[in-house]
Design a protein around this motif. Sequence first.
Motif, PDB file in Angstrom:
ATOM      1  N   ALA A 112      27.564  45.657  39.698  1.00 19.12           N
ATOM      2  CA  ALA A 112      28.861  46.023  40.249  1.00 19.12           C
ATOM      3  C   ALA A 112      29.913  45.772  39.182  1.00 19.12           C
ATOM      4  O   ALA A 112      30.225  44.633  38.874  1.00 19.12           O
ATOM      5  CB  ALA A 112      29.152  45.205  41.496  1.00 19.12           C
ATOM      6  N   MET A 113      30.416  46.825  38.602  1.00 25.20           N
ATOM      7  CA  MET A 113      31.402  46.688  37.537  1.00 25.20           C
ATOM      8  C   MET A 113      32.696  47.373  37.951  1.00 25.20           C
ATOM      9  O   MET A 113      32.674  48.332  38.717  1.00 25.20           O
ATOM     10  CB  MET A 113      30.898  47.344  36.241  1.00 25.20           C
ATOM     11  N   ALA A 114      33.791  46.894  37.447  1.00 23.60           N
ATOM     12  CA  ALA A 114      35.091  47.519  37.650  1.00 23.60           C
ATOM     13  C   ALA A 114      35.712  47.731  36.281  1.00 23.60           C
ATOM     14  O   ALA A 114      35.554  46.917  35.380  1.00 23.60           O
ATOM     15  CB  ALA A 114      35.982  46.630  38.501  1.00 23.60           C
ATOM     16  N   ARG A 115      36.403  48.833  36.124  1.00 28.28           N
ATOM     17  CA  ARG A 115      37.028  49.154  34.847  1.00 28.28           C
ATOM     18  C   ARG A 115      38.539  48.984  34.997  1.00 28.28           C
ATOM     19  O   ARG A 115      39.113  49.396  35.993  1.00 28.28           O
ATOM     20  CB  ARG A 115      36.691  50.591  34.470  1.00 28.28           C
ATOM     21  N   TRP A 142      33.553  38.840  25.284  1.00 29.10           N
ATOM     22  CA  TRP A 142      34.412  37.685  25.035  1.00 29.10           C
ATOM     23  C   TRP A 142      35.524  37.618  26.076  1.00 29.10           C
ATOM     24  O   TRP A 142      35.830  36.549  26.615  1.00 29.10           O
ATOM     25  CB  TRP A 142      34.977  37.748  23.622  1.00 29.10           C
ATOM     26  N   LEU A 143      36.143  38.768  26.383  1.00 27.84           N
ATOM     27  CA  LEU A 143      37.209  38.802  27.377  1.00 27.84           C
ATOM     28  C   LEU A 143      36.682  38.474  28.773  1.00 27.84           C
ATOM     29  O   LEU A 143      37.344  37.769  29.542  1.00 27.84           O
ATOM     30  CB  LEU A 143      37.904  40.169  27.380  1.00 27.84           C
ATOM     31  N   VAL A 144      35.497  38.972  29.120  1.00 26.00           N
ATOM     32  CA  VAL A 144      34.904  38.654  30.419  1.00 26.00           C
ATOM     33  C   VAL A 144      34.716  37.147  30.530  1.00 26.00           C
ATOM     34  O   VAL A 144      35.053  36.532  31.552  1.00 26.00           O
ATOM     35  CB  VAL A 144      33.563  39.397  30.620  1.00 26.00           C
ATOM     36  N   ARG A 145      34.209  36.528  29.479  1.00 24.44           N
ATOM     37  CA  ARG A 145      34.005  35.085  29.503  1.00 24.44           C
ATOM     38  C   ARG A 145      35.336  34.345  29.590  1.00 24.44           C
ATOM     39  O   ARG A 145      35.476  33.387  30.352  1.00 24.44           O
ATOM     40  CB  ARG A 145      33.222  34.626  28.280  1.00 24.44           C
ATOM     41  N   ALA A 146      36.340  34.791  28.828  1.00 19.26           N
ATOM     42  CA  ALA A 146      37.648  34.125  28.848  1.00 19.26           C
ATOM     43  C   ALA A 146      38.285  34.210  30.232  1.00 19.26           C
ATOM     44  O   ALA A 146      38.820  33.215  30.736  1.00 19.26           O
ATOM     45  CB  ALA A 146      38.568  34.748  27.793  1.00 19.26           C
ATOM     46  N   VAL A 147      38.215  35.370  30.862  1.00 12.05           N
ATOM     47  CA  VAL A 147      38.773  35.516  32.205  1.00 12.05           C
ATOM     48  C   VAL A 147      38.002  34.653  33.191  1.00 12.05           C
ATOM     49  O   VAL A 147      38.584  33.971  34.039  1.00 12.05           O
ATOM     50  CB  VAL A 147      38.772  37.007  32.636  1.00 12.05           C
ATOM     51  N   SER A 148      36.686  34.654  33.072  1.00 13.01           N
ATOM     52  CA  SER A 148      35.855  33.843  33.966  1.00 13.01           C
ATOM     53  C   SER A 148      36.189  32.368  33.831  1.00 13.01           C
ATOM     54  O   SER A 148      36.341  31.652  34.833  1.00 13.01           O
ATOM     55  CB  SER A 148      34.378  34.085  33.653  1.00 13.01           C
ATOM     56  N   LEU A 149      36.316  31.895  32.596  1.00 11.34           N
ATOM     57  CA  LEU A 149      36.647  30.485  32.380  1.00 11.34           C
ATOM     58  C   LEU A 149      38.038  30.152  32.902  1.00 11.34           C
ATOM     59  O   LEU A 149      38.258  29.088  33.477  1.00 11.34           O
ATOM     60  CB  LEU A 149      36.542  30.138  30.898  1.00 11.34           C
ATOM     61  N   ALA A 150      38.981  31.086  32.718  1.00 16.53           N
ATOM     62  CA  ALA A 150      40.336  30.838  33.206  1.00 16.53           C
ATOM     63  C   ALA A 150      40.377  30.782  34.724  1.00 16.53           C
ATOM     64  O   ALA A 150      41.043  29.920  35.308  1.00 16.53           O
ATOM     65  CB  ALA A 150      41.280  31.919  32.693  1.00 16.53           C
ATOM     66  N   LEU A 151      39.650  31.677  35.367  1.00 19.85           N
ATOM     67  CA  LEU A 151      39.674  31.715  36.824  1.00 19.85           C
ATOM     68  C   LEU A 151      38.829  30.618  37.455  1.00 19.85           C
ATOM     69  O   LEU A 151      39.175  30.092  38.507  1.00 19.85           O
ATOM     70  CB  LEU A 151      39.203  33.083  37.327  1.00 19.85           C
ATOM     71  N   ASP A 152      37.698  30.300  36.826  1.00 19.61           N
ATOM     72  CA  ASP A 152      36.833  29.267  37.373  1.00 19.61           C
ATOM     73  C   ASP A 152      37.308  27.879  36.985  1.00 19.61           C
ATOM     74  O   ASP A 152      36.760  26.891  37.449  1.00 19.61           O
ATOM     75  CB  ASP A 152      35.382  29.469  36.912  1.00 19.61           C
ATOM     76  N   GLY A 153      38.286  27.820  36.080  1.00 14.75           N
ATOM     77  CA  GLY A 153      38.930  26.563  35.766  1.00 14.75           C
ATOM     78  C   GLY A 153      38.246  25.715  34.735  1.00 14.75           C
ATOM     79  O   GLY A 153      37.920  24.573  35.003  1.00 14.75           O
ATOM     80  N   ALA A 154      38.000  26.240  33.519  1.00 18.14           N
ATOM     81  CA  ALA A 154      37.430  25.409  32.463  1.00 18.14           C
ATOM     82  C   ALA A 154      38.340  24.226  32.192  1.00 18.14           C
ATOM     83  O   ALA A 154      37.891  23.118  31.959  1.00 18.14           O
ATOM     84  CB  ALA A 154      37.224  26.226  31.194  1.00 18.14           C
ATOM     85  N   GLY A 155      39.639  24.453  32.249  1.00 19.76           N
ATOM     86  CA  GLY A 155      40.576  23.356  32.044  1.00 19.76           C
ATOM     87  C   GLY A 155      41.133  22.839  33.359  1.00 19.76           C
ATOM     88  O   GLY A 155      41.782  21.817  33.416  1.00 19.76           O
ATOM     89  N   ASN A 156      40.917  23.555  34.428  1.00 18.23           N
ATOM     90  CA  ASN A 156      41.450  23.194  35.734  1.00 18.23           C
ATOM     91  C   ASN A 156      40.289  23.160  36.714  1.00 18.23           C
ATOM     92  O   ASN A 156      40.114  24.067  37.500  1.00 18.23           O
ATOM     93  CB  ASN A 156      42.488  24.217  36.198  1.00 18.23           C
ATOM     94  N   THR A 157      39.488  22.136  36.632  1.00 19.30           N
ATOM     95  CA  THR A 157      38.252  22.128  37.400  1.00 19.30           C
ATOM     96  C   THR A 157      38.383  21.539  38.781  1.00 19.30           C
ATOM     97  O   THR A 157      37.406  21.407  39.476  1.00 19.30           O
ATOM     98  CB  THR A 157      37.162  21.366  36.628  1.00 19.30           C
TER      99      THR A 157
END
Length: 176
Positions: A112-115, A142-157
């Motif tokens: 399931a992908m969205a553009r 890289w962008l998918v990972r960055a967005v995922s980390l930002a939303l999942d809270g790499a710094g805000n866990t």
Amino acid sequence: MDLTPYVDNLRRELAVAADAGGDEARALAERLTAPLESAARLTLLNALSAAMGEVTRELAPGSVDVRLRGIDPEFVVTQPPAPEPLQEAGEPVAAATTPVPPLSPADTDDGAMARINFRLPAHLKSRAEGAAAAEGLSVNAWLVRAVSLALDGAGNTGPAARSTTPGGRGFTGWVR
């Protein structure tokens, strides 16, 4: 690219088809070929533009553009940026980076992908390309990972914490 041979071939094919219809059809085809030339050129340009769009998607981050010069198109190829050279043993490392965890299975391609169209200032785009290249990833990955980390809270866990000490002093922040 000279489109004239293709337009001339279309004109010949129309004449052959009109011959089968008799004299009236042949006369009509002769009257229609001149006005159809510009429509045929425009249709060929649309087809070339669509084809180069597909080529560009395969070449990303490189691209191929179609430009019109006079009545004939030109192709402009933009090469992807060259990868940075590998460091030899003994050379100083530019900067220490903190390791970023790989994507979890839930973040990878599940079919399931969205553009989306993402507009980024040129200086940030080049930095994102450099960071992706340094990690051996495509810019998209890289962008998918960055967005995922930002939303999942790499710094805000965790949820925001607010506490007040007995002296009335408080603190706020994020809890890990």
